[in-house]
Design a protein around this motif. Structure first.
Motif, PDB file in Angstrom:
ATOM      1  N   UNK A  54     -51.376 -33.001  80.282  1.00 24.05           N
ATOM      2  CA  UNK A  54     -50.175 -32.223  79.987  1.00 24.05           C
ATOM      3  C   UNK A  54     -49.973 -31.135  81.043  1.00 24.05           C
ATOM      4  N   UNK A  55     -51.074 -30.478  81.439  1.00 18.37           N
ATOM      5  CA  UNK A  55     -50.983 -29.388  82.406  1.00 18.37           C
ATOM      6  C   UNK A  55     -51.979 -29.604  83.544  1.00 18.37           C
ATOM      7  N   UNK A  56     -51.642 -30.481  84.496  1.00 15.43           N
ATOM      8  CA  UNK A  56     -52.509 -30.671  85.666  1.00 15.43           C
ATOM      9  C   UNK A  56     -52.304 -29.539  86.670  1.00 15.43           C
ATOM     10  N   UNK A  57     -53.170 -29.486  87.672  1.00 13.53           N
ATOM     11  CA  UNK A  57     -52.965 -28.544  88.750  1.00 13.53           C
ATOM     12  C   UNK A  57     -51.778 -28.964  89.604  1.00 13.53           C
ATOM     13  N   UNK A  58     -51.208 -27.997  90.276  1.00 12.61           N
ATOM     14  CA  UNK A  58     -50.097 -28.245  91.197  1.00 12.61           C
ATOM     15  C   UNK A  58     -50.618 -29.026  92.401  1.00 12.61           C
ATOM     16  N   UNK A  59     -50.191 -30.292  92.580  1.00 18.14           N
ATOM     17  CA  UNK A  59     -50.706 -31.084  93.714  1.00 18.14           C
ATOM     18  C   UNK A  59     -50.255 -30.550  95.063  1.00 18.14           C
TER      19      UNK A  59
END
Length: 409
Positions: A54-59
């Motif tokens: 749902x909340x991954x790191x900013x690629x």
């Protein structure tokens, strides 16, 4: 209103802050309305899904660490069963309406366990405060370092509050253990042959101030004799209580085989030399011989015992006073003195918490003790002990432990 009448599901949804519930495997179980509103997600987009799906790191940010830091915090909570307050995190969030567009966001999370009856962590409470607007209000991107510092200070202040609460709880647990140890080692002794004795122990006020005071009453070999002793270990808390237990046991054994109180303290001094934490401990020992009506005594840096004669004369037994235990690098035989008493006299031993007050000469406290003992000398030992404690201890409690032994001779 009782617990069964409270709709906790509604309470959870109405909470004014962002709160979510996770499994130990980091799957969303629930999220309240404020969490969904601020995060820009619907309930269907969150519940039942893995947190970092749902909340991954900013690629697009090679230095992004929010996901790693949050995972480490939640793992600590699962492993320890203790709350974890995180430092300020930059954790960008993807716009659900515009895939690929990420908004710079700052969060201050706290993670806490929910345990079952066996103490196993079954849920994680993930509470979050968004502080993005606070940071932006302090100067925008140009003031980034100062903004982050201010938010860090805010977070650290909250962490300090939580740490202080943990320390308070830890000290309270330590105090309970120390008091239990002292209680187990200082049993009530009501009767000494045909003679009545009263013992009292009053712990210091405050969670940090459990000390190492002790008392002991032992039967001596040969004749109608007993040994009565009190002592005091320097320091506070569980460590002092443990040292107290060692010294009390050693002195009790020494009194049973020693020829007199001085020899018993000589043995105790040699033992204290190898016990960590026993440095500068004090003790006084008396051997009461009921057949010849004498008291032999010796003191290692301790306030003198008091002999209250039936006519009201108060005698401090101070003719055999020596430095505290382990005060000398090489053992030196300690002095010993002897005094006589008549039937109906009272022997009183105590620790310095009874007579010492900050900013006051100890002679003032000793005089106060002598006056109280004189007034109550005709009371039975229990009533006398209670009266002395009532008159000499401060109304709110003393900052040092107090042990008191009263023996009617």
């Amino acid at each position: 209103m009782n617990d069964t009448a409270v709709d906790y599901a509604r309470v959870f949804q109405a909470l004014p802050g962002m709160v979510a519930l996770l499994t130990p495997e980091l799957t969303y179980v629930d999220a309240n309305a404020e969490f969904l509103r601020v995060a820009g997600r619907t309930r269907e987009q969150v519940v039942g899904r893995y947190l970092f799906d749902v909340f991954p790191d900013n690629p697009n940010d090679s230095g992004a660490s929010g996901m790693r830091n949050l995972a480490a915090s939640l793992a600590r909570v699962v492993a320890t069963g203790e709350r974890d307050a995180m430092a300020l995190q930059r954790y960008d969030v993807e716009d659900p309406e515009r895939p690929g567009e990420w908004a710079e966001r700052y969060w201050s999370p706290v993670n806490a366990p929910v345990c079952d009856a066996d103490g196993k962590v079954v849920l994680l409470v993930h509470r979050v405060e968004e502080v993005t607007e606070l940071i932006r209000a302090r100067g925008g991107p140009a003031g980034g370092r100062a903004r982050v510092l201010e938010a860090e200070l805010y977070t650290r202040a909250r962490e300090l509050q939580e740490l202080n609460e943990r320390l308070r709880q830890a000290h309270a647990r330590e105090r309970e253990v120390a008091l239990a140890l002292q209680k187990a080692m200082l049993p009530a002794r009501r009767q000494v042959g045909d003679h009545h004795a009263a013992v009292r122990y009053r712990p210091a006020v405050g969670a940090l101030n459990v000390c190492g005071d002790w008392y002991d009453v032992v039967d001596l070999v040969g004749g109608h004799r007993i040994g009565v002793a009190v002592g005091d270990v320097v320091g506070h808390g569980l460590e002092a209580a443990c040292v107290m237990g060692q010294l009390r046991s050693a002195l009790s054994a020494a009194c049973r085989v020693a020829s007199g109180p001085a020899e018993a303290l000589n043995v105790l001094g040699r033992y204290a030399h190898v016990v960590d934490g026993a440095e500068s401990a004090t003790a006084v020992t008396t051997f009461i011989d009921f057949d010849d009506r004498t008291i032999a005594y010796s003191s290692a840096g301790h306030p003198p015992p008091v002999l209250v004669h039936p006519d009201g004369r108060v005698e401090f037994l101070d003719r055999a006073t020596d430095p505290p235990l382990d005060a000398r690098p090489d053992p030196v035989p300690r002095p010993e003195a002897r005094t006589a008493y008549t039937d109906g006299a009272t022997l009183v031993l105590y620790t310095d918490g009874l007579v010492e007050r900050r900013g006051e000469d100890i002679d003032t406290g000793l005089a106060r003790l002598a006056s109280s003992l004189d007034r109550h000398r005709d009371d039975d030992p229990d009533r006398l002990a209670d009266a002395v404690l009532l008159e000499l201890l401060p109304p709110g409690g003393a900052t040092d432990d107090t042990a008191l032994v009263v023996v009617r001779l």
